[in-house]
Design a protein around this motif. Structure first.
Motif, PDB file in Angstrom:
ATOM      1  N   LEU A 130     -31.017   8.537 -36.639  1.00 27.85           N
ATOM      2  CA  LEU A 130     -31.024   9.581 -35.597  1.00 27.85           C
ATOM      3  C   LEU A 130     -31.558   9.068 -34.272  1.00 27.85           C
ATOM      4  CD1 LEU A 130     -32.206  12.846 -37.380  1.00 27.85           C
ATOM      5  CD2 LEU A 130     -30.236  12.618 -35.882  1.00 27.85           C
ATOM      6  N   THR A 131     -32.755   8.479 -34.321  1.00 29.00           N
ATOM      7  CA  THR A 131     -33.368   8.053 -33.048  1.00 29.00           C
ATOM      8  C   THR A 131     -32.662   6.830 -32.474  1.00 29.00           C
ATOM      9  OG1 THR A 131     -35.088   6.697 -34.116  1.00 29.00           O
ATOM     10  CG2 THR A 131     -35.609   9.033 -33.667  1.00 29.00           C
ATOM     11  N   GLY A 132     -32.128   5.971 -33.352  1.00 29.40           N
ATOM     12  CA  GLY A 132     -31.380   4.816 -32.861  1.00 29.40           C
ATOM     13  C   GLY A 132     -30.087   5.228 -32.176  1.00 29.40           C
ATOM     14  N   PHE A 133     -29.388   6.172 -32.769  1.00 26.72           N
ATOM     15  CA  PHE A 133     -28.157   6.691 -32.165  1.00 26.72           C
ATOM     16  C   PHE A 133     -28.473   7.344 -30.815  1.00 26.72           C
ATOM     17  CE2 PHE A 133     -24.475   9.839 -32.367  1.00 26.72           C
ATOM     18  CZ  PHE A 133     -23.504   8.879 -32.129  1.00 26.72           C
ATOM     19  N   HIS A 134     -29.559   8.095 -30.778  1.00 25.11           N
ATOM     20  CA  HIS A 134     -29.966   8.709 -29.514  1.00 25.11           C
ATOM     21  C   HIS A 134     -30.353   7.635 -28.502  1.00 25.11           C
ATOM     22  CE1 HIS A 134     -32.777  10.642 -26.654  1.00 25.11           C
ATOM     23  NE2 HIS A 134     -31.825  11.554 -26.657  1.00 25.11           N
ATOM     24  N   PHE A 135     -31.080   6.617 -28.946  1.00 26.54           N
ATOM     25  CA  PHE A 135     -31.501   5.532 -28.062  1.00 26.54           C
ATOM     26  C   PHE A 135     -30.294   4.878 -27.391  1.00 26.54           C
ATOM     27  CE2 PHE A 135     -32.887   1.133 -27.254  1.00 26.54           C
ATOM     28  CZ  PHE A 135     -34.029   1.371 -26.510  1.00 26.54           C
ATOM     29  N   LEU A 136     -29.230   4.651 -28.149  1.00 25.31           N
ATOM     30  CA  LEU A 136     -28.013   4.080 -27.567  1.00 25.31           C
ATOM     31  C   LEU A 136     -27.433   4.998 -26.492  1.00 25.31           C
ATOM     32  CD1 LEU A 136     -26.298   2.641 -30.764  1.00 25.31           C
ATOM     33  CD2 LEU A 136     -27.499   1.366 -28.963  1.00 25.31           C
ATOM     34  N   HIS A 137     -27.514   6.297 -26.716  1.00 26.51           N
ATOM     35  CA  HIS A 137     -27.037   7.251 -25.720  1.00 26.51           C
ATOM     36  C   HIS A 137     -27.915   7.231 -24.464  1.00 26.51           C
ATOM     37  CE1 HIS A 137     -24.555   8.696 -28.998  1.00 26.51           C
ATOM     38  NE2 HIS A 137     -23.864   9.386 -28.111  1.00 26.51           N
ATOM     39  N   VAL A 138     -29.212   7.048 -24.657  1.00 24.34           N
ATOM     40  CA  VAL A 138     -30.109   6.926 -23.495  1.00 24.34           C
ATOM     41  C   VAL A 138     -29.719   5.697 -22.680  1.00 24.34           C
ATOM     42  CG1 VAL A 138     -32.487   6.484 -22.753  1.00 24.34           C
ATOM     43  CG2 VAL A 138     -32.037   8.185 -24.535  1.00 24.34           C
ATOM     44  N   LEU A 139     -29.495   4.575 -23.359  1.00 23.44           N
ATOM     45  CA  LEU A 139     -29.115   3.356 -22.637  1.00 23.44           C
ATOM     46  C   LEU A 139     -27.817   3.555 -21.851  1.00 23.44           C
ATOM     47  CD1 LEU A 139     -29.998   0.586 -25.258  1.00 23.44           C
ATOM     48  CD2 LEU A 139     -31.342   1.335 -23.269  1.00 23.44           C
ATOM     49  N   LEU A 140     -26.823   4.188 -22.478  1.00 23.97           N
ATOM     50  CA  LEU A 140     -25.584   4.474 -21.749  1.00 23.97           C
ATOM     51  C   LEU A 140     -25.867   5.415 -20.580  1.00 23.97           C
ATOM     52  CD1 LEU A 140     -22.563   4.347 -21.275  1.00 23.97           C
ATOM     53  CD2 LEU A 140     -22.276   6.132 -23.010  1.00 23.97           C
ATOM     54  N   GLY A 141     -26.716   6.411 -20.804  1.00 26.46           N
ATOM     55  CA  GLY A 141     -27.076   7.325 -19.727  1.00 26.46           C
ATOM     56  C   GLY A 141     -27.748   6.605 -18.566  1.00 26.46           C
ATOM     57  N   MET A 142     -28.552   5.597 -18.868  1.00 25.28           N
ATOM     58  CA  MET A 142     -29.205   4.828 -17.809  1.00 25.28           C
ATOM     59  C   MET A 142     -28.187   4.002 -17.026  1.00 25.28           C
ATOM     60  SD  MET A 142     -32.737   3.784 -19.744  1.00 25.28           S
ATOM     61  CE  MET A 142     -33.371   2.815 -18.373  1.00 25.28           C
ATOM     62  N   VAL A 143     -27.199   3.473 -17.728  1.00 20.06           N
ATOM     63  CA  VAL A 143     -26.118   2.759 -17.033  1.00 20.06           C
ATOM     64  C   VAL A 143     -25.410   3.732 -16.084  1.00 20.06           C
ATOM     65  CG1 VAL A 143     -23.859   1.644 -17.346  1.00 20.06           C
ATOM     66  CG2 VAL A 143     -25.799   1.009 -18.811  1.00 20.06           C
ATOM     67  N   ILE A 144     -25.159   4.936 -16.563  1.00 18.15           N
ATOM     68  CA  ILE A 144     -24.501   5.952 -15.724  1.00 18.15           C
ATOM     69  C   ILE A 144     -25.376   6.307 -14.531  1.00 18.15           C
ATOM     70  CG2 ILE A 144     -23.742   8.373 -15.673  1.00 18.15           C
ATOM     71  CD1 ILE A 144     -22.740   7.917 -18.599  1.00 18.15           C
ATOM     72  N   LEU A 145     -26.685   6.508 -14.744  1.00 10.77           N
ATOM     73  CA  LEU A 145     -27.590   6.814 -13.626  1.00 10.77           C
ATOM     74  C   LEU A 145     -27.580   5.685 -12.592  1.00 10.77           C
ATOM     75  CD1 LEU A 145     -30.694   8.323 -15.491  1.00 10.77           C
ATOM     76  CD2 LEU A 145     -29.002   9.566 -14.109  1.00 10.77           C
ATOM     77  N   GLY A 146     -27.603   4.446 -13.064  1.00 13.09           N
ATOM     78  CA  GLY A 146     -27.554   3.309 -12.142  1.00 13.09           C
ATOM     79  C   GLY A 146     -26.249   3.259 -11.365  1.00 13.09           C
ATOM     80  N   TRP A 147     -25.164   3.521 -12.067  1.00 12.46           N
ATOM     81  CA  TRP A 147     -23.854   3.532 -11.420  1.00 12.46           C
ATOM     82  C   TRP A 147     -23.786   4.648 -10.380  1.00 12.46           C
ATOM     83  CZ3 TRP A 147     -19.634   7.082 -12.600  1.00 12.46           C
ATOM     84  CH2 TRP A 147     -18.433   6.740 -11.984  1.00 12.46           C
ATOM     85  N   LEU A 148     -24.328   5.826 -10.719  1.00 16.78           N
ATOM     86  CA  LEU A 148     -24.349   6.936  -9.760  1.00 16.78           C
ATOM     87  C   LEU A 148     -25.181   6.582  -8.540  1.00 16.78           C
ATOM     88  CD1 LEU A 148     -24.742   9.994 -12.178  1.00 16.78           C
ATOM     89  CD2 LEU A 148     -22.707   9.379 -10.838  1.00 16.78           C
ATOM     90  N   ALA A 149     -26.302   5.909  -8.748  1.00 18.75           N
ATOM     91  CA  ALA A 149     -27.158   5.517  -7.623  1.00 18.75           C
ATOM     92  C   ALA A 149     -26.403   4.594  -6.668  1.00 18.75           C
ATOM     93  CB  ALA A 149     -28.430   4.839  -8.136  1.00 18.75           C
ATOM     94  N   VAL A 150     -25.743   3.596  -7.230  1.00 19.56           N
ATOM     95  CA  VAL A 150     -24.995   2.648  -6.396  1.00 19.56           C
ATOM     96  C   VAL A 150     -23.838   3.351  -5.695  1.00 19.56           C
ATOM     97  CG1 VAL A 150     -23.509   0.595  -6.464  1.00 19.56           C
ATOM     98  CG2 VAL A 150     -25.661   0.625  -7.745  1.00 19.56           C
ATOM     99  N   ALA A 151     -23.064   4.126  -6.443  1.00 19.68           N
ATOM    100  CA  ALA A 151     -21.895   4.793  -5.867  1.00 19.68           C
ATOM    101  C   ALA A 151     -22.295   5.797  -4.798  1.00 19.68           C
ATOM    102  CB  ALA A 151     -21.084   5.479  -6.967  1.00 19.68           C
ATOM    103  N   CYS A 152     -23.357   6.554  -5.043  1.00 15.01           N
ATOM    104  CA  CYS A 152     -23.798   7.531  -4.041  1.00 15.01           C
ATOM    105  C   CYS A 152     -24.361   6.828  -2.811  1.00 15.01           C
ATOM    106  CB  CYS A 152     -24.840   8.482  -4.619  1.00 15.01           C
ATOM    107  SG  CYS A 152     -24.151   9.651  -5.785  1.00 15.01           S
ATOM    108  N   GLY A 153     -25.030   5.694  -3.019  1.00 16.71           N
ATOM    109  CA  GLY A 153     -25.545   4.918  -1.887  1.00 16.71           C
ATOM    110  C   GLY A 153     -24.438   4.404  -0.996  1.00 16.71           C
TER     111      GLY A 153
END
Length: 187
Positions: A130-153
């Motif tokens: 459960l927590t490992g599957f969620h952890f992978l989703h957090v990592l993908l979410g962080m990639v998305i947050l980083g991508w949003l930061a760059v794209a919005c910038g």
């Protein structure tokens, strides 16, 4: 003269909504398996839960929710033409989310070092899944947050695209808000 209100629309992309619903279905099935296993072996789950630190789970919860708040504020900035300010808030969300990663990796290291791996008990098998599957989703979410930061910038994101990314992060938040009490608190 009476003006009609603007019709409401579903935020983000429809494809993202389908993806989120599919992911939530998988998480729901895993949480259901956890709950059923807990009913079948309550003593094993009580012993396993006793090995977890609730304050660590709470710190991770606060980290994810704070990152979600910052992402929501970033979206609000983008909607009002403040893409650069939104980019800064996405960076802040990414930094706060990295606290979750650090805490979770420390917890994983502690548990593994104590011999509480997947094979230790039914509780820890399901905990790691459960927590490992969620952890992978957090990592993908962080990639998305980083991508949003760059794209919005760079002013290169549509509002719908930003909404989709923030929706994904909120799905990650929502799952953790359910996982935290189920795994760390409920007896």
């Amino acid at each position: 003269m009476c003006t009609l209100p603007e019709p409401r629309r579903l935020p983000g992309d429809l494809a993202m909504w389908f993806f989120i619903l599919a992911e939530l279905t998988v998480f729901a099935l895993l949480i259901l398996a956890f709950a059923i296993a807990r009913l079948l072996a309550p003593h094993v789950f009580a012993e396993g839960r006793a090995q977890l630190d609730t304050s660590t789970g709470l710190a991770m919860t606060l980290s994810l929710l704070t990152a979600g708040l910052l992402a929501a504020l970033a979206l609000q900035q983008v909607r009002h033409g403040g893409s650069r300010r939104g980019a800064g808030l996405f960076v802040a969300a990414l930094l706060v989310a990295s606290l979750y990663v650090g805490i979770k990796l420390t917890e994983y290291s502690h548990l593994a070092g104590a011999g509480l791996g997947m094979e230790h008990s039914r509780f820890f098998t399901l905990y790691w899944i459960l927590t490992g599957f969620h952890f992978l989703h957090v990592l993908l979410g962080m990639v998305i947050l980083g991508w949003l930061a760059v794209a919005c910038g760079r002013h290169g994101m549509t509002v719908s695209g930003v909404e989709s990314g923030v929706l994904y992060w909120h799905m990650v938040d929502l799952v953790w808000v359910v996982l935290f009490p189920v795994v760390y608190v409920m007896g």
